[in-house]
Design a protein around this motif. Structure first.
Motif, short mmCIF file in Angstrom:
data_model
loop_
_atom_site.label_atom_id
_atom_site.label_comp_id
_atom_site.label_asym_id
_atom_site.label_seq_id
_atom_site.Cartn_x
_atom_site.Cartn_y
_atom_site.Cartn_z
N ILE A 175 0.62 -0.86 0.10
CA ILE A 175 -0.04 -0.41 -0.06
C ILE A 175 1.47 1.66 0.31
O ILE A 175 1.65 1.51 0.94
N HIS A 217 -6.40 6.01 6.17
CA HIS A 217 -6.30 4.13 5.07
C HIS A 217 -7.96 4.59 4.01
O HIS A 217 -8.92 4.38 4.84
N TYR A 218 -7.00 4.80 3.22
CA TYR A 218 -7.78 5.13 2.51
C TYR A 218 -8.40 4.11 1.26
O TYR A 218 -7.39 3.35 0.46
N LYS A 219 -9.42 3.29 0.57
CA LYS A 219 -9.73 2.37 0.10
C LYS A 219 -11.13 2.56 -0.94
O LYS A 219 -12.35 2.02 -0.22
N LYS A 220 -11.44 3.25 -1.72
CA LYS A 220 -12.41 3.10 -2.60
C LYS A 220 -12.63 3.74 -3.85
O LYS A 220 -11.07 3.72 -4.20
N LYS A 223 -8.76 1.76 -5.65
CA LYS A 223 -8.28 2.26 -5.24
C LYS A 223 -7.26 2.36 -4.08
O LYS A 223 -8.57 2.34 -2.92
N GLU A 224 -6.11 2.07 -3.48
CA GLU A 224 -5.94 2.26 -1.72
C GLU A 224 -4.56 2.94 -2.00
O GLU A 224 -4.13 2.93 -2.42
#
Length: 436
Positions: A175, A217-220, A223-224
């Protein structure tokens, strides 16, 4: 994690000279006039297997011939908040001044490691005079001579002894970690908020490696990434700090943690010297770089080539490292902010790119046959072999018969050729020439 050591003290006590000693380079400009150039106040040191960043606050004292008490007080307050170790610099030739006493009173109030360094102690008479600095009441007091280097080894030993242990945080090497950096008021907070958006359930807070750095922590949308918020999380109610100094001291810490740095610019201001300093800092630490030109909606009378001309002007100032993506955004209207993050992910992939040794050698041999290295003093440089080093950033070792005769211009030529064949956009490349 990144540890920060700050050097504080009144003007002309030898802060920049000591800074040069600690980082092992002659980087800081040394003069009897207070204030140094903005790109010469941060560096990195490695001693006894410990790494830490060093900030020379002397580079941010503004003014003319006054005592700069307000500026010094401001810098000490920032150092007290941000640094793990504070080096309080003094001058044995002047003894303890009123300003030294005031700084000492401030430092006694914080739970930080303070090292009193008495500078210019280079003979037995000054050794005796320096003992008066024990009266400041700090346990860690050392006598040094920054110019000769006397006592600086003991100082480095003490710094590494007092540094807190490296905290292992949860890591996922797959990541990428992005740091949003830039000068105050360019839209760093707005970009962070726009990216995180309303769907907070997909965002989880991860304990940061620094005291107040927040990792989201971006997960959308498939996209991570980890977003490092460096936009001045806490408001300083009682500290009216030098914003330029504060932005740099934060950037030093956040750049250390990131894989890719997104440098935000204000479209109405363009790129300024401080932005170039941040690019240089990220480049020296082998971090990926994406330029994000924010507030593009404020530029009126845009024509077909306005963005192209703006980008060309940016890259002229950034030369020679110009292979950097430039994204024009409006965080306010959420225009192209996700394009910026997609580009950052691409740069992160470029940073991890590995080239097969056979493919690399075939390409380099074709290149040097077409444009061979220039001969110097009758010495003909012959590059025999090249390989990519097993590092976390793109680095290549060229084995040749006369490595010291490879000119800088030819190094730049080889780097340009590598970039033209392999995609390293946004990533600094290191070339090493070794004896074969």
């Amino acid at each position: 994690m990144s540890h920060l050591v700050a050097i504080v003290g009144r003007p002309n006590v030898g802060k920049s000279t000591l800074y040069n000693r600690l980082i092992g380079e002659r980087k800081a400009i040394i003069d009897n006039i207070s204030g140094v150039t903005r790109d010469r106040i941060y560096g990195f040191s490695n001693w006894n297997g410990r790494e830490f960043s060093v900030v020379d606050t002397g580079g941010f004292v503004h003014g003319s011939d006054d005592v700069f008490e307000a500026a010094i007080r401001s810098q000490v307050l920032i150092a007290m908040e941000e640094a793990e170790i504070i080096i309080f610099m003094n001058d044995v030739t002047t003894g303890i001044t009123d300003l030294d006493e005031e700084v000492a009173r401030m430092l006694r109030k914080v739970q930080k490691k303070v090292i009193v360094v008495v500078n210019k102690v280079d003979n037995s008479t000054r050794q005796l005079s320096a003992n008066e600095f024990w009266s400041l009441g700090f346990e860690n007091t050392l006598f040094v001579s920054s110019i000769t280097g006397s006592g600086t080894g003991e100082l480095l030993d003490l710094i590494t002894e007092l540094l807190p242990p490296d905290i292992e945080v949860e890591k996922n090497e797959d990541i990428p970690k992005f740091a949003i950096i830039g000068q105050p008021n360019v839209g760093k907070s707005s970009l962070t908020n726009a990216l995180l958006g309303e769907d907070r359930n997909i965002v989880t807070a991860i304990a940061g490696t620094t005291r107040d750095s927040i990792h989201s922590h971006y997960k959308k949308f498939d996209k991570e990434f980890i977003l490092i918020d460096t936009a001045g999380i806490r408001k300083k109610g009682k500290v009216h700090e030098d914003l330029e100094f504060y932005s740099v001291i934060r950037a030093v810490k956040s750049i250390e943690e990131a894989d890719v740095c997104l440098l935000l610019l204000d479209a109405s201001l363009g790129i300024e010297s401080q932005d170039l300093n941040l690019i240089s800092l990220a480049q020296k630490r082998h971090k990926g770089i994406v330029i994000v030109v924010n507030k593009w909606d404020l530029i009126k009378d845009k024509e077909t080539n306005t963005a192209r001309d703006f980008e060309e002007a940016l890259k002229r100032k950034m030369a020679p490292f110009t292979d950097v993506p430039v994204i024009f955004t409006s965080v306010l209207h959420k225009q192209r902010i996700f394009k910026a993050m997609e580009t950052a992910i691409e740069v992160s992939e470029n940073r991890k790119r590995k080239i097969k040794t056979s493919e690399l050698n075939e390409f380099i041999q074709e290149t040097i046959e077409r444009v061979p290295p220039p001969s110097i003093k009758g010495k003909h440089v012959k590059i025999k072999y090249v390989t990519q080093l097993p590092l976390y950033y793109p680095a290549f070792a060229f084995f040749c018969n006369h490595p010291k005769y490879v000119k800088e211009s030819y190094r730049n030529f080889l780097e340009k050729q590598l970039r033209s064949r392999f995609n390293f956009t946004g990533v600094p490349i290191s070339l090493y020439f070794r004896d074969k």
